[in-house]
Design an enzyme around this catalytic site. Sequence first.
Site, PDB file in Angstrom:
ATOM      1  N   ASN A   9       0.862  -1.180   0.000  1.00 61.83           N
ATOM      2  CA  ASN A   9       0.000   0.000   0.000  1.00 61.83           C
ATOM      3  C   ASN A   9       0.898   1.230   0.000  1.00 61.83           C
ATOM      4  OD1 ASN A   9      -1.819   2.029   0.498  1.00 61.83           O
ATOM      5  ND2 ASN A   9      -2.566   1.186   2.437  1.00 61.83           N
ATOM      6  N   ARG A  92      -2.892  -1.885  -3.182  1.00 61.49           N
ATOM      7  CA  ARG A  92      -3.996  -0.941  -3.098  1.00 61.49           C
ATOM      8  C   ARG A  92      -3.759   0.125  -4.178  1.00 61.49           C
ATOM      9  NH1 ARG A  92      -5.108   2.174   2.066  1.00 61.49           N
ATOM     10  NH2 ARG A  92      -7.292   2.620   1.810  1.00 61.49           N
ATOM     11  N   HIS A 180     -11.973   4.690   0.258  1.00 61.03           N
ATOM     12  CA  HIS A 180     -12.021   3.783   1.420  1.00 61.03           C
ATOM     13  C   HIS A 180     -12.841   2.522   1.115  1.00 61.03           C
ATOM     14  CE1 HIS A 180     -11.165   7.419   4.236  1.00 61.03           C
ATOM     15  NE2 HIS A 180     -10.037   6.733   4.031  1.00 61.03           N
ATOM     16  N   LEU A 208     -12.909   6.313  10.286  1.00 63.67           N
ATOM     17  CA  LEU A 208     -12.332   7.520  10.888  1.00 63.67           C
ATOM     18  C   LEU A 208     -10.859   7.285  11.205  1.00 63.67           C
ATOM     19  CD1 LEU A 208     -15.277   8.263  13.391  1.00 63.67           C
ATOM     20  CD2 LEU A 208     -15.035   9.035  11.012  1.00 63.67           C
ATOM     21  N   ARG A 240      -7.136  17.382   6.352  1.00 62.52           N
ATOM     22  CA  ARG A 240      -8.000  17.853   5.254  1.00 62.52           C
ATOM     23  C   ARG A 240      -9.265  18.485   5.836  1.00 62.52           C
ATOM     24  NH1 ARG A 240      -8.070  12.070   2.270  1.00 62.52           N
ATOM     25  NH2 ARG A 240      -6.211  11.490   3.432  1.00 62.52           N
ATOM     26  N   ILE A 328      -9.398   6.281  14.781  1.00 66.15           N
ATOM     27  CA  ILE A 328     -10.243   7.016  15.732  1.00 66.15           C
ATOM     28  C   ILE A 328     -11.531   6.241  16.015  1.00 66.15           C
ATOM     29  CG2 ILE A 328     -11.576   9.144  16.042  1.00 66.15           C
ATOM     30  CD1 ILE A 328      -9.369  10.597  14.409  1.00 66.15           C
ATOM     31  N   GLU A 378      -7.932  -3.550   5.663  1.00 69.72           N
ATOM     32  CA  GLU A 378      -7.873  -3.375   4.208  1.00 69.72           C
ATOM     33  C   GLU A 378      -6.858  -4.325   3.582  1.00 69.72           C
ATOM     34  OE1 GLU A 378      -7.365   0.588   5.613  1.00 69.72           O
ATOM     35  OE2 GLU A 378      -8.391   1.378   3.859  1.00 69.72           O
TER      36      GLU A 378
END
Length: 393
Positions: A9, A92, A180, A208, A240, A328, A378
């Site tokens: 990734n 990815r 995502h 998150l 962001r 998070i 992932e």
Amino acid sequence: MAGCILVLNGGSSSLKFAAYAVPLAEAGPLLRGQVEGIGAEPHLLLRDGSGAVLEERRFPAEGFDHRAAVLHLHEGLRGHLGDHAVIAIGHRVVHGGDRPAAAERVDAALLDALAALEPLAPLHQPHNLAPIRAIAGLAPALPQVACYDTAFHRTQPPLARSFALPRALSAEGVRRYGFHGLSYEFIAARLMELDPALAAGRVIAAHLGNGASLCAMQGGRSLATTMGFTAADGLMMGTRCGALDPGVLIYLMDRHGMGARDLEALIYRRSGLLGVSGLSQDMRRLRAAGTPEAAEAIALYAYRIVREVGSLAAALGGLDGIVFTAGIGENDAATRAAVCGGCRWLGLALDRERNRTGGPRISAEGSAVSAWVIPTDEERMIARHTLRVTGLA
Ligand code: ADP
């Protein structure tokens, strides 16, 4: 000799990796790690499946790019993989454009097609493709599979994917893609195991992490998401700003003389938790700091999630469950409590003790909308796609 899948990734300054024994077991990866600080202070941290550090190393910044990181892993991982040989590599790839598959075996034509999408994701796509090219040069016979972060959202209806812009721009590809997707696909599959009835219903998943988005799912398929044309839209994130009145950008160009690169730096790297707190993008540091600015950043973070949950609940025509995931979402009970508190009007009642201990179900008995904490993975999703596409499973 046994086989394993290597998952890569590539980010703008990092290369994360994990290796999974084949066949894929429930157990974690054989090893996982990352090279961080590429271009500045390259640093390798490699852990085994239990989390114990196997190797930690620093490299000179000069000449150590993504290709050099791949070269190092190609050689260096062998010693740690014992009798497991890498039989395929899954990557990815953030943007799959309109490609109909979720994951594809890489060849020269596919690499060209994915490189043509670089203008749609200039901060991510080139770094995703660099490791693929490096491996193709090193080991051309090794199967490589590209797994797209946009693919999960292909099921969205046209309205959910459209901007209200002139048709010619939509035809050129200026529309909502969403990201995502590998995380949401993993969550949808995991929810199907944990609560099949809920998985068949209307669910909002909240990824998150440093990047953050929400995905509205019905029956495990994406119906709408907060990220759009780029990964800058939607929620407030680590650095962001998320959704922003486009008039702000015009104002900044007119009054501050800002150009495209200045705006890019502002909305991707100087805003979000970092910009509002003036302190850090890291939720742990903000919680520890306790300054009014940190508190305001944290409050705005949760407020934006609650507002977007309302929007996606409307797109779904109601809500049966909400799932929290990523750094998070999985670890910050206070953010979950704030979001669930803001969703009481939807019929969500939080169980504070379950929320403190981390679930998986954190809503109270009898809550009309259930809430969950489900760790995402992932890399495992990429390993699954890689096995399926190569037929090695
Ligand atoms: P990435 O998108 O880079 O993979 P992660 O999913 O690792 O990011 O999420 C990073 C965020 O998760 C950071 O804001 C970090 O502070 C937060 N985080 C990680 N662990 C905790 C924790 N125990 N409590 C609160 N926040 C946490």
